[in-house]
Design a protein around this motif. Structure first.
Motif, PDB file in Angstrom:
ATOM      1  N   THR A 183     -14.953  53.653  17.589  1.00 60.05           N
ATOM      2  CA  THR A 183     -13.571  53.194  17.502  1.00 60.05           C
ATOM      3  C   THR A 183     -13.399  51.786  17.519  1.00 60.05           C
ATOM      4  O   THR A 183     -12.676  51.042  16.665  1.00 60.05           O
ATOM      5  CB  THR A 183     -12.598  54.114  18.462  1.00 60.05           C
ATOM      6  OG1 THR A 183     -13.073  55.128  17.948  1.00 60.05           O
ATOM      7  CG2 THR A 183     -11.262  53.664  18.124  1.00 60.05           C
ATOM      8  N   ARG A 184     -13.887  51.173  18.497  1.00 61.84           N
ATOM      9  CA  ARG A 184     -13.965  49.909  19.057  1.00 61.84           C
ATOM     10  C   ARG A 184     -14.396  48.901  17.747  1.00 61.84           C
ATOM     11  O   ARG A 184     -13.767  48.037  17.220  1.00 61.84           O
ATOM     12  CB  ARG A 184     -14.563  49.602  20.244  1.00 61.84           C
ATOM     13  CG  ARG A 184     -14.101  48.265  20.846  1.00 61.84           C
ATOM     14  CD  ARG A 184     -12.752  48.300  21.119  1.00 61.84           C
ATOM     15  NE  ARG A 184     -12.262  47.041  21.323  1.00 61.84           N
ATOM     16  CZ  ARG A 184     -11.862  45.913  20.340  1.00 61.84           C
ATOM     17  NH1 ARG A 184     -11.872  46.487  19.150  1.00 61.84           N
ATOM     18  NH2 ARG A 184     -11.470  44.729  20.629  1.00 61.84           N
TER      19      ARG A 184
ATOM     20  N   VAL B   8     -15.066  49.918  14.617  1.00 63.43           N
ATOM     21  CA  VAL B   8     -14.257  50.000  13.337  1.00 63.43           C
ATOM     22  C   VAL B   8     -13.143  49.197  13.651  1.00 63.43           C
ATOM     23  O   VAL B   8     -12.413  48.717  12.474  1.00 63.43           O
ATOM     24  CB  VAL B   8     -13.958  51.415  13.049  1.00 63.43           C
ATOM     25  CG1 VAL B   8     -12.884  51.719  12.115  1.00 63.43           C
ATOM     26  CG2 VAL B   8     -15.294  52.285  12.702  1.00 63.43           C
ATOM     27  N   ASP B   9     -12.017  49.177  14.642  1.00 65.30           N
ATOM     28  CA  ASP B   9     -10.893  48.479  14.937  1.00 65.30           C
ATOM     29  C   ASP B   9     -11.187  47.090  14.487  1.00 65.30           C
ATOM     30  O   ASP B   9     -10.394  46.459  13.725  1.00 65.30           O
ATOM     31  CB  ASP B   9     -10.364  48.709  16.163  1.00 65.30           C
ATOM     32  CG  ASP B   9      -9.606  50.282  16.292  1.00 65.30           C
ATOM     33  OD1 ASP B   9      -9.465  50.580  15.205  1.00 65.30           O
ATOM     34  OD2 ASP B   9      -9.228  50.536  17.138  1.00 65.30           O
ATOM     35  N   ALA B  10     -12.434  46.524  15.384  1.00 56.57           N
ATOM     36  CA  ALA B  10     -12.542  45.215  15.123  1.00 56.57           C
ATOM     37  C   ALA B  10     -13.075  44.721  13.573  1.00 56.57           C
ATOM     38  O   ALA B  10     -12.510  43.748  13.236  1.00 56.57           O
ATOM     39  CB  ALA B  10     -13.775  44.744  15.762  1.00 56.57           C
TER      40      ALA B  10
ATOM     41  N   SER C 275     -11.730  46.229  10.860  1.00 59.94           N
ATOM     42  CA  SER C 275     -10.708  46.226  10.423  1.00 59.94           C
ATOM     43  C   SER C 275      -9.670  44.836  10.448  1.00 59.94           C
ATOM     44  O   SER C 275      -9.052  44.526   9.633  1.00 59.94           O
ATOM     45  CB  SER C 275      -9.880  47.471  10.591  1.00 59.94           C
ATOM     46  OG  SER C 275     -10.504  48.564  10.301  1.00 59.94           O
ATOM     47  N   ALA C 276      -9.652  44.462  11.582  1.00 64.71           N
ATOM     48  CA  ALA C 276      -8.846  43.444  12.138  1.00 64.71           C
ATOM     49  C   ALA C 276      -9.485  42.197  11.828  1.00 64.71           C
ATOM     50  O   ALA C 276      -8.724  41.030  11.289  1.00 64.71           O
ATOM     51  CB  ALA C 276      -8.627  43.392  13.557  1.00 64.71           C
TER      52      ALA C 276
ATOM     53  N   ASP D 166     -16.871  41.753  21.003  1.00 60.75           N
ATOM     54  CA  ASP D 166     -15.965  42.659  20.997  1.00 60.75           C
ATOM     55  C   ASP D 166     -16.123  43.609  22.368  1.00 60.75           C
ATOM     56  O   ASP D 166     -15.190  43.999  23.047  1.00 60.75           O
ATOM     57  CB  ASP D 166     -15.884  43.565  19.692  1.00 60.75           C
ATOM     58  CG  ASP D 166     -15.441  42.666  18.754  1.00 60.75           C
ATOM     59  OD1 ASP D 166     -14.112  42.485  18.724  1.00 60.75           O
ATOM     60  OD2 ASP D 166     -16.139  42.380  17.882  1.00 60.75           O
TER      61      ASP D 166
END
Ligand SMILES: O=C(O)[C@H](O)[C@@H](O)[C@H](O)[C@H](O)COP(=O)(O)O
Length: 261
Positions: A25-26, A28-30, A32-33, A147
């Protein structure tokens, strides 16, 4: 620096699976951002357990592996491919099974490289230079703002290859050091220092098993970082202790109230 948060899982298998899910999750979030993500790997059974759980997780395909930078928090200074090297173990647990960009995988130098078996300090300086070259203006320092940086916790409270009272944990300037005479074999190692670890957005400390209970209790009860290096491992935004119930069994009650019957 952030205050430690604790998450306690029933056993070490679940801890590894939950950490792997969290890591997916971490990342994928990074991605995406910001388009890419950076993760620092640890040696040891708990860290490799997370990588193996990640390899087995169907959701691993949500990660764009070609846009992931991988670094190491420490390494055993041994020849390339030695089965005891953290990088060798990480490759076997996960890295060989996913389509990483080899240019984004940054193992620490090996003892049969250009610096030779007696050149661990020069090898550490080389890794510091590699980190500095990867850091951008937005990182505000000589290492990237990773991250996630994972650390196994030793029974003596060591993290990476920073052992209680030894020179590595006292380092305040350099980001990477050569370690001589480590109490955990092999004695010669390379390690990020606490200032480098604290550049990470998130620091995750992994502790499973009864033999980690005392270390967790000491590090989370206000001990100093020279005596208890794990106490000094903090992330800029988040410090997360991921424990199993055995490792959490001696924590002060105010940190981890016993589960209701
Ligand atoms: O190279 C290493 O040995 C490490 O990176 C070390 O810091 C490790 O993470 C801890 O000793 C915990 O190891 P375990 O998870 O095996 O207990």
């Amino acid at each position: 620096m952030s205050t430690p948060q604790l998450v306690v899982h029933r056993d070490k298998g679940l801890m590894a699976q939950a950490a792997a899910a969290r890591l997916i999750t971490r990342i994928v979030d990074a991605q995406s951002a910001r388009g890419s993500a950076s993760v620092v790997l640890t040696g040891g059974r708990n860290g490799n357990g997370v990588l193996a759980a990640l390899a087995a997780a169907p959701a691993r395909d949500a990660v764009d592996w070609s846009r992931l930078d991988l670094w190491w928090g420490d390494e055993r200074y041994l020849p390339e491919g030695d089965p005891e090297r953290n990088a060798t173990q990480a490759r076997a647990a996960l890295l060989d099974a996913v389509p990483l960009d080899p240019k984004r995988v940054h193992p620490m130098p090996a003892s049969d490289g250009p610096h030779g078996a007696d050149g661990v300090d020069a090898a550490a300086a080389e890794y510091a230079a590699e980190l500095a070259a990867a850091a951008g203006p937005e990182d505000h320092g000589p290492v990237p703002a990773f991250d996630v940086l994972m650390l196994g916790v030793g029974p003596d409270t060591h993290v990476a290859s920073l052992f209680p009272e030894l020179p590595g944990v006292r380092e305040t300037t350099r980001t990477v050091v050569g370690v001589h005479g480590a109490p955990k074999p092999p004695p010669t190692r390379i390690s990020l220092t606490l200032p480098a670890i604290r550049a990470a957005r998130e620091v995750w400390l992994l502790a499973a098993g009864e033999d980690k209970a005392e270390a967790a209790a000491i590090a989370l009860s206000g001990a100093g970082e020279i005596q208890a290096p794990a106490a000094g491992a903090r992330g800029r935004a988040r410090t997360l202790w991921l424990l199993d119930s055995a490792a959490a069994s001696r924590l002060p009650r105010e940190l981890y109230p016993p589960a209701s019957p």
